[in-house]
Design an enzyme around this catalytic site. Structure first.
Site, PDB file in Angstrom:
ATOM      1  N   GLU A 145      -8.794   7.611   0.715  1.00 56.15           N
ATOM      2  CA  GLU A 145      -8.779   6.581  -0.331  1.00 56.15           C
ATOM      3  C   GLU A 145      -7.490   6.800  -1.094  1.00 56.15           C
ATOM      4  OE1 GLU A 145      -8.446   4.886  -3.524  1.00 56.15           O
ATOM      5  OE2 GLU A 145      -9.981   6.225  -4.336  1.00 56.15           O
ATOM      6  N   CYS A 147      -6.784   3.791  -9.251  1.00 56.39           N
ATOM      7  CA  CYS A 147      -6.375   3.029  -8.068  1.00 56.39           C
ATOM      8  C   CYS A 147      -6.861   1.595  -8.147  1.00 56.39           C
ATOM      9  CB  CYS A 147      -6.913   3.701  -6.803  1.00 56.39           C
ATOM     10  SG  CYS A 147      -6.227   5.335  -6.495  1.00 56.39           S
TER      11      CYS A 147
END
Length: 458
Positions: free
Chosen positions: A232, A266
């Protein structure tokens, strides 16, 4: 080498820890491997009992843990406590649902494959290494640990070096809940020590949340060893506003979307594409909201958002803003490093951003928004997809046709309609392109680290 907790509000070192020696790392890997031989034979009910107890402990200590998080990496006390409680909720989710997620399945009737009995079962892999970031020091680690442990794996956590106390707390938490000794351990090591860990044959899989560069290195090492991996990585998430949207609500939520975790997320929105018919109104509301946001002491309840977690991080953010300004972007608010101690950076809005500016394509991990005017949803989608990243997106429209088109056409791991991008224990999370591969959370996430085994009986 010493690993330190440095207060981002002052830059003062609060506490130091000795990095683990090679012998200590070896001992922890051996303990994890030994613990797996025990844990894989426990029942879901036993593991769920331990997980619930660990969640009970975390909830009872949420105020203390929130202060620890706020002190180590600078997020506000309110958001830090929310993270602690969300982590406990995630632990309970996998305690309650892991057995259902991993129950044996029969894909087709056995007779269709010339068998008297057929099923697919989900077996744990073994020792799983997690390399986790500092921005959500509890939640990022828990969303790996809870499904991994409930599946019967054991875990080794290499956390970011600036949150050692959060890492050590997690290492103790699962043991206090009742998991066998060695089932979940923290490794206090440097980043350069990670690849040798991935190369170790006893570690069966690896997951990383972090930068594209770090993810590429992990992917290369995992591929070399034919080893399971989940990544990720970064995001350049978009926030699209169409004329049919509730503009006041969208603008207010846009401020939250950019300033969550001081912009160090993010999935924080970074690119704001607003239809020309409502652009001026949205810009006024959004810039006003950003300018009114207060950067300050994370322990002060009046603070909107805290400092950036590291001095280098603040410098990286400012360099992107400075590059954009020098190349012609307009700074609508913020944009300057404030005087005084601490790694603070103001909420900043840029307009007139063009392709030659670094911030057009590079992820800005701080409270800086780039605002663009578009003439159609199709233009917004095309610009959204013109990125190396594809993590998530937020689209604001009350037109069902537009919502459907956005959900179908945006290249991302998630599309949120009239709401902010978020992660939920029951919903898969992840991206594509340079945002990584594989999924966390939900049934999809827990199955990343199991052996999907076909059992066929003649």
């Amino acid at each position: 080498m010493a690993i330190a907790t440095i207060d981002p509000t002052t830059g003062i070192t609060l506490k130091t820890f000795d990095a683990h020696t090679p012998e200590e790392v070896e001992n922890r890997i051996a303990r994890a491997e030994a613990a797996f031989r025990s844990l894989q034979n426990t029942s879901f009910e036993e593991r769920a009992r331990w997980m619930h107890k660990a969640a009970d402990i975390l909830e009872s200590e949420a105020d203390e843990v929130a202060r620890l998080i706020a002190t180590e990496m600078g997020k506000t006390l309110t958001t830090a406590k929310y993270e602690a409680l969300k982590s406990a909720t995630g632990m309970r989710h996998f305690a309650d649902h892991a057995q259902r997620y991993l129950s044996p399945e029969t894909p087709v009737p056995a007779s269709e494959v010339n068998a008297s009995n057929l099923h697919v079962q989900f077996d744990p892999l073994g020792v799983v290494l997690a390399v986790m970031p500092w921005n959500y020091p509890l939640w990022q680690a828990v969303r790996f640990a809870a499904p991994a442990l409930m599946a019967g794996n054991t875990g080794l956590l290499k956390h970011a070096s600036n949150v050692p106390q959060c890492a050590l707390y997690l290492g103790d938490l699962f043991a206090r809940g009742g998991f066998p000794e060695g089932a979940f351990q923290t490794l206090l090591v440097e980043g350069k020590d990670v690849i040798p860990l991935v190369d170790d044959a006893r570690i069966r899989a690896v997951t990383l949340t972090g930068s594209v560069a770090a993810g590429s290195a992990i992917a290369e090492a995992a591929g070399r060893n034919i080893k399971r991996s989940v990544l990720e990585l970064g995001g350049m998430d978009v926030f699209i506003v169409m004329p049919s949207a509730d503009i006041e609500k969208a603008a207010a939520q846009a401020v939250i979307a950019r300033l969550q975790n001081s912009g160090q997320s993010c999935i924080a929105a970074k690119r704001f594409y607003v239809h020309e018919d409502v652009y001026d109104r949205f810009e006024h509301l959004f810039v006003t909201g950003m300018a009114e946001a207060v950067a300050g002491d994370p322990l002060d309840e009046s603070t909107s958002f805290g400092p950036l977690a590291t001095e280098r991080g603040r410098q990286d953010v400012h360099e992107l803003v400075r590059d954009a300004r020098e190349k012609g972007a307009a700074v609508q608010c913020g944009g300057e490093i404030p005087e005084g101690e601490g790694w603070y950076y103001p909420a900043t809005v840029l307009t007139g951003v063009t392709e030659d500016m670094r911030i057009y394509r590079e992820e800005c991990f701080g409270p800086v928004a780039c605002l663009y005017k578009v003439s159609s949803l199709q233009e917004a989608i095309a610009l959204s997809n013109d990125s190396d990243f594809g993590l998530s997106s937020s689209v604001w429209t009350n037109d069902e046709t537009e919502a459907t088109e956005a959900a179908r056409s945006i290249e991302a791991g998630g599309v949120f309609i009239n709401g902010l991008t978020a992660s939920f224990p029951a919903v898969p999370f992840g991206g594509l392109k340079d945002s990584g591969y594989g999924r966390e959370l939900s049934a999809y996430g827990i199955r990343e680290f199991v052996n999907i085994k076909t059992v066929w009986t003649s």
